[in-house]
Scaffold this motif. Structure first.
Motif, PDB file in Angstrom:
ATOM      1  N   GLU A   1      76.108  -6.598  17.577  1.00 47.87           N
ATOM      2  CA  GLU A   1      75.020  -6.801  18.526  1.00 47.87           C
ATOM      3  C   GLU A   1      74.083  -7.909  18.048  1.00 47.87           C
ATOM      4  O   GLU A   1      73.585  -8.709  18.853  1.00 47.87           O
ATOM      5  CB  GLU A   1      74.260  -5.493  18.714  1.00 47.87           C
ATOM      6  CG  GLU A   1      75.050  -4.416  19.465  1.00 47.87           C
ATOM      7  CD  GLU A   1      74.356  -3.075  19.473  1.00 47.87           C
ATOM      8  OE1 GLU A   1      74.733  -2.225  20.297  1.00 47.87           O
ATOM      9  OE2 GLU A   1      73.439  -2.872  18.644  1.00 47.87           O
ATOM     10  N   CYS A   2      73.822  -7.956  16.740  1.00 44.43           N
ATOM     11  CA  CYS A   2      72.979  -9.026  16.200  1.00 44.43           C
ATOM     12  C   CYS A   2      73.608 -10.388  16.458  1.00 44.43           C
ATOM     13  O   CYS A   2      72.934 -11.332  16.894  1.00 44.43           O
ATOM     14  CB  CYS A   2      72.783  -8.825  14.698  1.00 44.43           C
ATOM     15  SG  CYS A   2      71.825  -7.354  14.270  1.00 44.43           S
ATOM     16  N   GLU A   3      74.894 -10.491  16.183  1.00 46.22           N
ATOM     17  CA  GLU A   3      75.590 -11.760  16.401  1.00 46.22           C
ATOM     18  C   GLU A   3      75.538 -12.161  17.873  1.00 46.22           C
ATOM     19  O   GLU A   3      75.297 -13.328  18.199  1.00 46.22           O
ATOM     20  CB  GLU A   3      77.044 -11.635  15.937  1.00 46.22           C
ATOM     21  CG  GLU A   3      77.850 -12.916  16.056  1.00 46.22           C
ATOM     22  CD  GLU A   3      79.306 -12.712  15.655  1.00 46.22           C
ATOM     23  OE1 GLU A   3      79.847 -13.556  14.938  1.00 46.22           O
ATOM     24  OE2 GLU A   3      79.891 -11.690  16.082  1.00 46.22           O
TER      25      GLU A   3
ATOM     26  N   ALA B   1      73.746 -15.416  19.515  1.00 49.16           N
ATOM     27  CA  ALA B   1      74.592 -16.336  20.289  1.00 49.16           C
ATOM     28  C   ALA B   1      74.018 -16.556  21.683  1.00 49.16           C
ATOM     29  O   ALA B   1      74.088 -17.670  22.226  1.00 49.16           O
ATOM     30  CB  ALA B   1      76.011 -15.777  20.372  1.00 49.16           C
ATOM     31  N   ALA B   2      73.431 -15.493  22.262  1.00 50.02           N
ATOM     32  CA  ALA B   2      72.835 -15.636  23.589  1.00 50.02           C
ATOM     33  C   ALA B   2      71.646 -16.601  23.554  1.00 50.02           C
ATOM     34  O   ALA B   2      71.451 -17.407  24.472  1.00 50.02           O
ATOM     35  CB  ALA B   2      72.397 -14.272  24.107  1.00 50.02           C
ATOM     36  N   ILE B   3      70.847 -16.530  22.492  1.00 48.21           N
ATOM     37  CA  ILE B   3      69.717 -17.454  22.359  1.00 48.21           C
ATOM     38  C   ILE B   3      70.210 -18.890  22.233  1.00 48.21           C
ATOM     39  O   ILE B   3      69.721 -19.810  22.904  1.00 48.21           O
ATOM     40  CB  ILE B   3      68.855 -17.062  21.143  1.00 48.21           C
ATOM     41  CG1 ILE B   3      68.125 -15.747  21.416  1.00 48.21           C
ATOM     42  CG2 ILE B   3      67.855 -18.165  20.802  1.00 48.21           C
ATOM     43  CD1 ILE B   3      67.317 -15.249  20.237  1.00 48.21           C
TER      44      ILE B   3
ATOM     45  N   ILE C   1      65.085 -11.206  15.539  1.00 43.91           N
ATOM     46  CA  ILE C   1      66.324 -10.431  15.659  1.00 43.91           C
ATOM     47  C   ILE C   1      66.830 -10.052  14.273  1.00 43.91           C
ATOM     48  O   ILE C   1      67.211  -8.903  14.019  1.00 43.91           O
ATOM     49  CB  ILE C   1      67.380 -11.239  16.427  1.00 43.91           C
ATOM     50  CG1 ILE C   1      66.950 -11.428  17.881  1.00 43.91           C
ATOM     51  CG2 ILE C   1      68.745 -10.540  16.362  1.00 43.91           C
ATOM     52  CD1 ILE C   1      67.861 -12.334  18.675  1.00 43.91           C
ATOM     53  N   LEU C   2      66.840 -10.997  13.346  1.00 38.93           N
ATOM     54  CA  LEU C   2      67.363 -10.726  12.007  1.00 38.93           C
ATOM     55  C   LEU C   2      66.511  -9.699  11.270  1.00 38.93           C
ATOM     56  O   LEU C   2      67.029  -8.917  10.468  1.00 38.93           O
ATOM     57  CB  LEU C   2      67.430 -12.024  11.209  1.00 38.93           C
ATOM     58  CG  LEU C   2      68.502 -13.023  11.677  1.00 38.93           C
ATOM     59  CD1 LEU C   2      68.388 -14.329  10.900  1.00 38.93           C
ATOM     60  CD2 LEU C   2      69.903 -12.437  11.512  1.00 38.93           C
TER      61      LEU C   2
ATOM     62  N   LYS D   1      77.445 -16.712  12.538  1.00 39.83           N
ATOM     63  CA  LYS D   1      78.629 -15.861  12.637  1.00 39.83           C
ATOM     64  C   LYS D   1      78.590 -14.787  11.561  1.00 39.83           C
ATOM     65  O   LYS D   1      78.114 -15.018  10.446  1.00 39.83           O
ATOM     66  CB  LYS D   1      79.908 -16.692  12.498  1.00 39.83           C
ATOM     67  CG  LYS D   1      80.166 -17.608  13.679  1.00 39.83           C
ATOM     68  CD  LYS D   1      81.529 -18.272  13.577  1.00 39.83           C
ATOM     69  CE  LYS D   1      81.818 -19.126  14.798  1.00 39.83           C
ATOM     70  NZ  LYS D   1      83.147 -19.770  14.732  1.00 39.83           N
ATOM     71  N   LEU D   2      79.121 -13.611  11.916  1.00 38.07           N
ATOM     72  CA  LEU D   2      79.177 -12.501  10.961  1.00 38.07           C
ATOM     73  C   LEU D   2      80.166 -12.795   9.849  1.00 38.07           C
ATOM     74  O   LEU D   2      81.213 -13.412  10.070  1.00 38.07           O
ATOM     75  CB  LEU D   2      79.601 -11.213  11.663  1.00 38.07           C
ATOM     76  CG  LEU D   2      78.557 -10.503  12.523  1.00 38.07           C
ATOM     77  CD1 LEU D   2      79.195  -9.296  13.183  1.00 38.07           C
ATOM     78  CD2 LEU D   2      77.370 -10.073  11.689  1.00 38.07           C
ATOM     79  N   ILE D   3      79.836 -12.335   8.660  1.00 34.30           N
ATOM     80  CA  ILE D   3      80.790 -12.301   7.550  1.00 34.30           C
ATOM     81  C   ILE D   3      81.283 -10.865   7.468  1.00 34.30           C
ATOM     82  O   ILE D   3      80.531  -9.961   7.117  1.00 34.30           O
ATOM     83  CB  ILE D   3      80.125 -12.721   6.231  1.00 34.30           C
ATOM     84  CG1 ILE D   3      79.614 -14.157   6.343  1.00 34.30           C
ATOM     85  CG2 ILE D   3      81.111 -12.593   5.079  1.00 34.30           C
ATOM     86  CD1 ILE D   3      78.852 -14.623   5.124  1.00 34.30           C
ATOM     87  N   ARG D   4      82.516 -10.662   7.837  1.00 40.00           N
ATOM     88  CA  ARG D   4      83.036  -9.291   7.991  1.00 40.00           C
ATOM     89  C   ARG D   4      83.829  -8.874   6.755  1.00 40.00           C
ATOM     90  O   ARG D   4      84.677  -9.621   6.278  1.00 40.00           O
ATOM     91  CB  ARG D   4      83.946  -9.201   9.224  1.00 40.00           C
ATOM     92  CG  ARG D   4      83.256  -9.642  10.501  1.00 40.00           C
ATOM     93  CD  ARG D   4      84.233  -9.615  11.675  1.00 40.00           C
ATOM     94  NE  ARG D   4      83.631 -10.163  12.872  1.00 40.00           N
ATOM     95  CZ  ARG D   4      82.903  -9.461  13.738  1.00 40.00           C
ATOM     96  NH1 ARG D   4      82.711  -8.179  13.500  1.00 40.00           N
ATOM     97  NH2 ARG D   4      82.393 -10.027  14.793  1.00 40.00           N
TER      98      ARG D   4
END
Length: 636
Positions: free
Chosen positions: A483-485, A489-491, A520-521, A598-601
């Motif tokens: 959701e954070c990502e 991205a929407a912004i 957001i962060l 981008k997320l680091i998964r």
């Protein structure tokens, strides 16, 4: 004459010499053939077929590749039984010894109230003293028992990252087993509650480094429920639970099944816990819920073995008597039934006295209505200030000496019930207590039911209308990494972070965009992200990569200036490597000049070993010369 005699004698000697040479050569050939044949046959009988034999005069050559050094020596011994060992020339090879496979390095870290234990096999280069010191610091000086073995092999990739993460994770775990190996951590732990379990799982997953395979097996003990409570209502044709408790999964399924037959719609929660007064709890609950469904409305409340069934106003008296009689006769032993058939109210009478407490979303509490006397008012105000904060209370209650004797108890119980909500109201009347509001705790309704039953008694009437809202849940309201990502991205899809031409300085409009991303962060917590910088293809490739790196780093620095925790955020410049549009057009080049989040998964684990017995802990003793020969080997 004399010369001829000499010539004759010389010819005789020459002929004899030739004959001797011929005989000698023949003898050598015979010996050579016999030796080669004899040794060959001896080797075949010993099943040493890999060995080759070749005789050259008196010398016998053994060639071939022996599987092991011991078998090579066996071939020499076998040949030495046929010919003199001095005549045997050893030209045999031995298969190259298989390189020793590096051991599987692993650590089991066990933590409980008595201290921390380390068991396993670690590389010899591991600083065990520093590791033990770090663990002692996080356990407030508790004893650290080092039972580790070490082996002089290279440190495998991902080992140090896994060990560092395990130590950091153990700071949040009071009772746990952490299994560590290269690029892999398995955490088995016990939390204090379901809420604590959710918080642990969320925090540990977010903190996992890139590439680490993480498995979490965190269990929450069954809570001790006291009193053991169940409250089921049917109002205006709608069935619901205010509280539901069961002693096993089977009992829970049986209770929920009875509720569904009584009209319950959708999903309902029923807490499985300890403290049940009878193994027949689910039987009694099923029968009582069925009786309430037969009456068509009302409530049934269990407080341990005491059951109170209150019918809805207007219930047919004959139906009530028959249903109650059947229920009394069928209930298991131990359970006691109390029933109430409300009489129609006299509409000409004035309304009952009441006490009303209202809690706003901002935390302000207003107290209105009636209290018994001055002492009761002081006690009520003191209790409210202790529960809700001394500077957030408004008291507007008046004295009424005609109130029932149990009025102070009812008021305090109502305030304690209200304290379990984020906002709402409680209305206290002589014959009922009504609690309404919103909460971020899924168990709030059940907790309020148990509280009111415990404080007022199982025969008292109360009404609970509490709504769970995820946004009020301190854990569920935290956005997921995905959701954070998506929000960032929407912004960036609507507004773009631009820079001064040819530089890494954000332009005048970028500050507002970074402000929104920072907010957001801050809500997302320790989510691992990468800020990627990208350019178009104009200019030299090396310069583009350096510019993109500088721009990504500038955004990261701007987030730090806004007090965003950036320990889990990295900046990376990709230059022109990853275009998203055609660099041949101005529009395409503009699109390619961008900043991405981008997320680091972490890598998922499909299968892990979690038991101590499954961890191999070989004791490896490597001589110095062998250890030196292994230097530079890689972990398989």
């Amino acid at each position: 004459m004399r010369l001829s005699s000499i010539a004759y004698i010389a010819a005789t000697f020459a002929a004899g010499a030739i004959i001797c040479v011929i005989v000698a050569v023949f003898a050598v050939n015979v010996i050579q053939d016999n030796s080669e044949r004899g040794v060959r046959q001896a080797l075949d009988r010993a099943e040493l077929h890999w060995a080759e034999v070749e005789a050259d005069g008196l010398r016998v050559y053994l060639t071939g590749t022996a599987p092991t050094e011991a078998i090579r020596f066996q071939a020499l011994s076998t040949a030495g039984k046929i010919v003199d060992a001095a005549r045997i020339i050893d030209r045999m090879d031995v298969t190259e010894s298989k390189r020793i496979k590096p051991p599987r390095f692993s650590i089991e870290i066990l933590r409980n109230d008595s201290g921390i234990s380390l068991i396993g096999l670690v590389p010899a280069s591991t600083d065990r003293d520093a590791l033990a010191e770090d663990l002692a610091d996080l356990s407030e000086g508790a004893q650290v028992t080092d039972l580790l073995e070490s082996a002089d092999y290279p440190v495998p990739d991902g080992w140090d990252v896994a060990v560092d993460y395990a130590v950091d994770a153990l700071e949040q775990l009071r009772r746990a087993k952490v299994s560590v190996s290269a690029n892999q951590v398995v955490i088995t732990a016990i939390s204090d509650s379901v809420t604590a379990k959710r918080k642990l799982e969320s925090g540990l997953s977010r903190a996992a480094p890139l590439g680490l395979r993480l498995a979490l097996e965190i269990s929450a003990p069954r809570p001790v429920i006291t009193p053991f409570t169940l409250r089921f209502l049917i109002e205006d044709g709608t069935a619901r639970f205010d509280a539901c408790s069961a002693d096993s999964d089977t009992a829970r399924d049986r209770i929920l099944g009875a509720a569904m037959r009584a009209g319950l719609q959708g999903k309902a929660d029923c807490t499985v816990g300890l403290g049940v007064p009878s193994p027949n709890w689910s039987v009694a609950a099923e029968q009582a819920i069925g009786a309430l469904a037969t009456l068509g409305g009302g409530s049934v409340t269990f407080a341990d073995a005491d059951i109170t069934l209150i019918a809805a106003e207007g219930t047919d008296e004959a139906l009530f008597d028959r249903t109650v009689g059947e229920l009394e006769n069928s209930l298991p032993d131990v359970f006691a039934l109390h029933t109430v058939l409300p009489r129609p109210k006299d509409t000409k009478q004035a309304g009952p006295p009441e006490f009303v407490a209202t809690l706003s979303p901002e935390g302000l509490l207003q107290l209105r209505g009636r209290v018994s006397d001055e002492l009761s008012r002081v006690a009520t105000e003191s209790f409210a200030r202790a529960r809700f904060g001394s500077d957030k209370i408004y008291v507007g209650a008046r004295l009424d000496e005609t109130l029932p004797k149990d009025w102070p108890v009812r008021v305090l119980a109502g305030l304690e019930a209200l304290s379990k909500l984020s906002n709402g109201a409680v209305i206290v009347q002589p014959d009922t207590v009504k609690v309404t509001g919103n909460t971020g705790n899924k168990e709030a309704s059940a907790e309020i039911s148990r509280l009111l039953v415990d404080k007022l008694g199982e025969a008292e009437r109360f009404d609970i209308d509490v709504t769970y809202q995820e946004k009020l849940d301190p854990i569920a309201s935290i956005p997921t990494p995905d959701e954070c990502e998506a929000e960032i991205a929407a912004i960036l899809s609507a507004r773009k972070i631009n820079f001064e031409p040819g530089s890494a300085t954000p332009d005048s409009e970028a500050g507002g965009i970074i402000d929104d991303i920072a907010e957001i962060l801050k809500q997302c917590g320790e989510v691992r992200m990468e800020i990627g910088g990208h350019t178009d293809s104009q200019g030299r490739e090396v310069m583009n990569q350096q510019l993109s790196q500088a721009r990504a780093q500038a955004v990261l620095n701007a987030l730090r200036d806004r007090r965003v925790l950036t320990s889990n955020i990295t900046a990376k410049g990709y230059g022109e490597e990853q275009p998203i549009a055609d660099n041949e057009t101005e529009e395409g080049r503009e699109a390619n000049r961008r900043i991405e989040f981008k997320l680091i998964r972490p890598e998922p684990m499909e299968e892990v070993e979690t038991t101590l017995e499954s961890v191999e802990q070989p004791t490896v003793d490597i001589p110095d010369d062998e250890a030196a020969s292994e230097e530079g080997s890689t972990d398989e």
